[in-house]
Design an enzyme around this catalytic site. Structure first.
Site, mmCIF file in Angstrom:
data_model
loop_
_atom_site.group_PDB
_atom_site.id
_atom_site.type_symbol
_atom_site.label_atom_id
_atom_site.label_comp_id
_atom_site.label_asym_id
_atom_site.label_seq_id
_atom_site.Cartn_x
_atom_site.Cartn_y
_atom_site.Cartn_z
ATOM 1 N N TYR A 1 1.906 4.942 1.624
ATOM 2 C CA TYR A 1 1.603 5.369 3.168
ATOM 3 C C TYR A 1 0.277 5.962 3.309
ATOM 4 O O TYR A 1 0.122 6.899 2.318
ATOM 5 C CB TYR A 1 2.711 6.309 3.407
ATOM 6 C CG TYR A 1 4.081 5.821 3.480
ATOM 7 C CD1 TYR A 1 4.216 4.718 4.318
ATOM 8 C CD2 TYR A 1 5.157 6.113 2.663
ATOM 9 C CE1 TYR A 1 5.782 4.130 4.323
ATOM 10 C CE2 TYR A 1 6.445 5.476 2.529
ATOM 11 C CZ TYR A 1 6.660 4.622 3.548
ATOM 12 O OH TYR A 1 7.915 4.100 3.595
ATOM 13 N N PHE B 1 7.719 2.770 -0.605
ATOM 14 C CA PHE B 1 8.599 2.994 0.517
ATOM 15 C C PHE B 1 9.356 4.407 0.709
ATOM 16 O O PHE B 1 9.798 4.849 1.745
ATOM 17 C CB PHE B 1 10.009 2.130 0.524
ATOM 18 C CG PHE B 1 9.528 0.505 0.603
ATOM 19 C CD1 PHE B 1 9.356 0.014 1.713
ATOM 20 C CD2 PHE B 1 9.380 -0.273 -0.470
ATOM 21 C CE1 PHE B 1 9.010 -1.381 2.141
ATOM 22 C CE2 PHE B 1 9.061 -1.585 -0.244
ATOM 23 C CZ PHE B 1 8.854 -2.146 0.971
ATOM 24 N N ASP C 1 0.876 -1.049 0.048
ATOM 25 C CA ASP C 1 -0.001 -0.099 0.083
ATOM 26 C C ASP C 1 0.903 1.142 -0.006
ATOM 27 O O ASP C 1 1.778 1.173 0.492
ATOM 28 C CB ASP C 1 -0.754 -0.109 1.194
ATOM 29 C CG ASP C 1 -2.379 -0.403 1.021
ATOM 30 O OD1 ASP C 1 -2.627 -1.120 0.275
ATOM 31 O OD2 ASP C 1 -2.997 -0.145 1.923
ATOM 32 N N HIS D 1 9.648 -8.409 5.396
ATOM 33 C CA HIS D 1 9.089 -7.205 5.183
ATOM 34 C C HIS D 1 10.273 -6.303 6.097
ATOM 35 O O HIS D 1 10.520 -6.869 7.311
ATOM 36 C CB HIS D 1 7.813 -6.602 5.333
ATOM 37 C CG HIS D 1 7.237 -5.530 4.921
ATOM 38 N ND1 HIS D 1 7.394 -4.414 5.619
ATOM 39 C CD2 HIS D 1 6.600 -4.844 3.550
ATOM 40 C CE1 HIS D 1 7.144 -3.388 4.838
ATOM 41 N NE2 HIS D 1 6.571 -3.746 3.724
#
Length: 220
Positions: free
Chosen positions: A65, A76, A63, A185
């Site tokens: 942020y 990221f 997703d 992750h």
């Protein structure tokens, strides 16, 4: 959708399918009722910044942020002036441990994207404060096609899959000439379960060099 790079002809058939029009209508309706991230101009930033032809590494996120001012279309990454999220701090820690690059004071990864690192999320929009709110609406079908298009390249690409969601896309990556690097992750919940010490940056560059390609300059 108009993309400034060479993705338009690559994705032309996908963009004309009914589901994509329905997806765009869903996002437009969401923007009328809620705050949606990233802003409309940044939704396809990954494709605007990294061309299909120049893609050498694909880092897959999930997703965008969902906090104020964070998402800007690159997985990221956050814009200059925005606090570095915990997952990205862990990526920076591994960057230093792996190839001795000191973490920058910002969280903007645009320089990576400009050097051939496609920073792709599987879902490209999200409702403010509600993680996963735009999952299952069609974005995954579209981004699966992006991954498939990268996997169709004849030159070797390094696919970096962090976390269970990204690793489920492994089946889309065909071609023995590609290299797939998988790890947990980098979020604080899972980084200590194998993300730290996974050496993705040095492994990616070693694979590129072995394939006769220029390594990525990971400095920021």
């Amino acid at each position: 959708m108009a993309v400034k790079t060479d993705w338009n002809p690559v994705l032309k058939a996908e963009l004309s399918k009914p589901y994509f029009a329905e997806l765009q209508q869903f996002v437009a309706d969401e923007r009328k009722k809620h705050r949606v991230y990233p802003v409309e101009a940044d939704v396809f930033a990954a494709l605007h910044t990294t061309s299909h032809k120049e893609t050498k590494v694909l880092i897959l996120g999930q997703d965008p942020y969902h906090g104020e001012g964070q998402a800007h279309g690159l997985a990221f990454s956050v814009k200059h002036g925005v606090a570095i999220p915990p997952s990205l701090r862990n990526v920076y820690s591994e960057l230093r441990a792996d190839i001795e690059i000191d973490p920058p004071t910002h969280g903007c990864l645009t320089a990576w994207a400009q050097r051939g690192v496609l920073l792709l999320n599987t879902t490209l929009t999200v409702r403010a404060g509600q993680a996963g709110s735009h999952q299952g609406k069609g974005w995954e079908r579209f981004t699966d096609e992006v991954i498939t298009a990268v996997a169709a390249k004849t030159d070797p690409v390094i696919f970096i899959l962090w976390g269970a969601s990204a690793r489920r896309k492994r089946a889309l990556i065909t071609g023995a000439h590609h290299v797939v690097l998988e790890a947990p992750h980098p979020s604080p919940l899972s980084a200590h379960n194998g993300f730290f010490g996974s050496k993705p940056f040095s492994q990616a560059n070693a694979a590129l060099v072995a394939a006769g390609r220029e390594p990525i300059d990971w400095s920021l």
